[in-house]
Design an enzyme around this catalytic site. Sequence first.
Site, short mmCIF file in Angstrom:
data_model
loop_
_atom_site.label_atom_id
_atom_site.label_comp_id
_atom_site.label_asym_id
_atom_site.label_seq_id
_atom_site.Cartn_x
_atom_site.Cartn_y
_atom_site.Cartn_z
N ILE A 26 8.26 7.21 16.78
CA ILE A 26 7.86 7.76 15.75
C ILE A 26 6.36 8.59 15.76
CG2 ILE A 26 7.15 7.81 13.12
CD1 ILE A 26 9.80 6.64 13.78
N LYS A 76 0.60 -1.10 -0.04
CA LYS A 76 -0.03 -0.17 0.04
C LYS A 76 0.83 1.33 0.11
CE LYS A 76 -1.67 1.56 4.08
NZ LYS A 76 -1.57 3.20 4.39
N ASN A 77 1.89 1.28 0.93
CA ASN A 77 2.53 2.44 1.08
C ASN A 77 3.76 2.63 -0.07
OD1 ASN A 77 1.19 3.01 3.16
ND2 ASN A 77 2.68 2.39 4.77
N ASP A 107 4.79 20.41 8.32
CA ASP A 107 5.66 21.48 8.39
C ASP A 107 6.79 21.13 7.43
OD1 ASP A 107 6.19 19.42 10.32
OD2 ASP A 107 7.33 20.99 11.41
N LEU A 108 7.32 19.67 7.57
CA LEU A 108 8.53 19.53 6.79
C LEU A 108 8.27 19.55 5.16
CD1 LEU A 108 9.60 16.38 8.97
CD2 LEU A 108 10.29 18.73 8.98
N ASP A 147 4.89 0.65 11.94
CA ASP A 147 3.82 0.00 11.37
C ASP A 147 3.54 -1.28 11.83
OD1 ASP A 147 3.07 2.35 10.12
OD2 ASP A 147 3.51 1.82 8.21
N VAL A 190 8.90 10.01 5.92
CA VAL A 190 8.59 9.41 4.61
C VAL A 190 7.83 10.05 3.75
CG1 VAL A 190 7.33 7.35 3.76
CG2 VAL A 190 8.70 7.04 5.96
N ARG A 210 0.75 14.56 13.60
CA ARG A 210 1.18 14.46 12.18
C ARG A 210 0.98 15.71 11.42
NH1 ARG A 210 -1.69 9.31 9.66
NH2 ARG A 210 0.49 9.09 8.58
N PRO A 211 1.75 16.73 11.66
CA PRO A 211 1.73 18.19 11.07
C PRO A 211 2.46 18.02 9.64
CG PRO A 211 3.74 17.97 12.53
CD PRO A 211 2.93 16.68 12.76
N LYS A 225 13.86 16.18 10.63
CA LYS A 225 13.53 14.97 11.33
C LYS A 225 13.18 13.88 10.09
CE LYS A 225 9.67 13.45 13.97
NZ LYS A 225 8.60 14.41 14.73
N VAL A 226 13.49 12.62 10.19
CA VAL A 226 13.10 11.87 8.95
C VAL A 226 11.55 11.71 8.61
CG1 VAL A 226 13.38 9.45 8.02
CG2 VAL A 226 15.16 10.40 9.56
C1 EPZ Z 1 4.20 7.03 6.34
O1 EPZ Z 1 3.60 7.97 7.10
C2 EPZ Z 1 3.31 5.91 6.42
N1 EPZ Z 1 2.19 6.13 5.41
C3 EPZ Z 1 2.91 5.32 7.57
O2 EPZ Z 1 2.25 4.33 7.61
C4 EPZ Z 1 4.21 5.08 8.68
O3 EPZ Z 1 3.77 4.82 10.00
C5 EPZ Z 1 5.07 6.33 8.48
O4 EPZ Z 1 5.27 6.60 7.30
C6 EPZ Z 1 6.29 5.99 9.32
O5 EPZ Z 1 7.09 4.91 8.71
C7 EPZ Z 1 2.51 5.88 4.33
O6 EPZ Z 1 3.42 5.52 3.32
C8 EPZ Z 1 1.18 6.28 3.31
P1 EPZ Z 1 6.39 10.44 8.21
P2 EPZ Z 1 3.97 9.54 7.05
O7 EPZ Z 1 6.08 11.69 7.66
O8 EPZ Z 1 4.53 9.84 5.90
C9 EPZ Z 1 6.52 13.66 11.82
C10 EPZ Z 1 0.13 3.01 7.79
O9 EPZ Z 1 -0.44 2.37 8.89
N2 EPZ Z 1 6.31 14.72 10.86
O10 EPZ Z 1 7.57 9.55 8.05
O11 EPZ Z 1 2.93 10.34 7.28
C11 EPZ Z 1 5.16 12.90 12.01
O12 EPZ Z 1 4.12 13.62 12.76
C12 EPZ Z 1 0.69 4.36 7.90
O13 EPZ Z 1 0.28 2.35 6.68
C13 EPZ Z 1 6.34 16.24 11.08
O14 EPZ Z 1 6.50 16.41 12.24
O15 EPZ Z 1 4.97 9.69 8.19
C14 EPZ Z 1 5.85 11.69 12.69
O16 EPZ Z 1 5.82 11.80 13.99
C15 EPZ Z 1 0.55 5.14 9.14
N3 EPZ Z 1 6.16 16.90 10.20
C16 EPZ Z 1 7.12 11.49 11.97
O17 EPZ Z 1 7.33 12.86 11.41
C17 EPZ Z 1 5.89 16.58 8.98
O18 EPZ Z 1 5.87 17.59 7.99
C18 EPZ Z 1 7.17 10.46 10.89
O19 EPZ Z 1 6.19 10.52 9.97
C19 EPZ Z 1 5.71 15.42 8.49
C20 EPZ Z 1 5.91 14.45 9.57
#
Ligand code: EPZ
Length: 430
Positions: free
Chosen positions: A339, A22-23, A134-135, A317, A175, A131-132, A172-173
């Site tokens: 995370i 899916k992802n 900002d990045l 996940d 995805v 889940r902001p 911050k990392v």
């Molecule tokens: C992806 O979400 C996945 N979704 C998530 O899977 C997965 O849990 C997550 O990556 C972490 O591996 C898809 O791929 C569709 P992130 P994503 O941006 O991209 C913070 C599932 O169950 N952050 O890596 O939304 C955020 O709040 C889903 O299939 C900011 O602070 O995750 C989190 O704490 C759920 N600012 C951290 O970074 C931002 O602008 C990592 O989030 C963006 C993110």
Amino acid sequence: MDRIRITGGNELRGTIPISGAKNAALPLMIASLLTSDTLTLENVPHLADVEQLLRILGNHGVDISVNGRRESQTESYSRTIHFTCRTIVDTTAPYELVSKMRASFWVIGPLLAREGRARVSLPGGCAIGTRPVDLFLESLAALGAEIEIDGGYVNVAAPKGGLVGAHYTFPKVSVGATHVMLMAATLAKGTTVIENAAREPEIVDLADCLIAMGAKISGAGTKTITIEGVSSLSGARHRVLPDRIETGTYAMAVAMTGGDVTLQGTQASLLDNALDTLRLAGAEITETESGLRVVRNGNGIQPVDIVTEPFPGFPTDLQAQFMALMSRSSGVSHVTETIFENRFMHVQELARLGARISLSGQMARIEGVPRLKGAPVMATDLRASVSLVIAGLAAEGETMVSRVYHLDRGFERLEEKLTRCGAIVERVSD
Ligand code: EPZ
């Protein structure tokens, strides 16, 4: 609303085909907005999130045909979908569509890169933290975008002449933000270097597809990705990689119930960390020609501590599923979630089945119990809900999981796959 009834106690034995991820499918589908040619994706899973994104892409002008037919419903596994976006007819992604799934926000990258502007609603998705965005905004601003937030929408505009390559380090990392910057930078002028990029296999899959479309990208899968912008991208044919979270979920189910299952069509390298952790917990896992074989015969479940981390660490996940497994271990284990700040909603539902879990900040302490007992439980998010299914498979008696629409977002034909391996799982429609 559908529910899932599980009668626990059976070992799992047989073969489970692993679907396309899916992802990976979601960002790959979004990449179709970058070209006026046809992007063909093979091995696309049939999931509620994919169907939702098809609707969103259709709204932007993407012509979609599934397995060669102009429809979005098909019963076959491993769908091939053709996406053709001759012209982008609308650069707005409205609240009604975007609020249902966070990944739909990611259209902002290709729309901005190709059309020079976009108006995208702030996203929704699983309620696992704040889940902001900002990045996303910072990294697009680094490419020269003007950004304004207005009435729940993000308005972005490229400078005259288009986006400009830049050197950007993610604090911050992320995805999603890595996917979006990668897509946007393919059409920017000059060179973009992304530092502290996400290294998830889904990032590599997207980069491979973009390269097949004519993008110049190196370093995907490492912390530094370099992109040389090109003036346009062409069509391509690409196969979605196997779902590592589905793989890990079924591996944990077998570790929990005992048995012997081959997970067909998947690859160990997508989830080494989780598989090593499962081995420590007592599962035997071997790579076979067709995928992975997971066995647990007789020996008990050992307690193992985990900390969730970006790839290649233990994936967030799979955290809920692992906690379900640990609830039956022979000792005390700890799960630390780094995370998302609110990804422990399964704890109180697992407790309804008899799990002994206490929370302290971002750490859960799990005291293994000799048996779980079936109960009515409620799915709260996608991965949390499947942890309840796994626990139900190992619990005595009947577990009824309600709000299964969460499961349908991310697990293709879950009941069928489990039933084929001897589980008693059925969907009940009220
Ligand atoms: C992806 O979400 C996945 N979704 C998530 O899977 C997965 O849990 C997550 O990556 C972490 O591996 C898809 O791929 C569709 P992130 P994503 O941006 O991209 C913070 C599932 O169950 N952050 O890596 O939304 C955020 O709040 C889903 O299939 C900011 O602070 O995750 C989190 O704490 C759920 N600012 C951290 O970074 C931002 O602008 C990592 O989030 C963006 C993110």
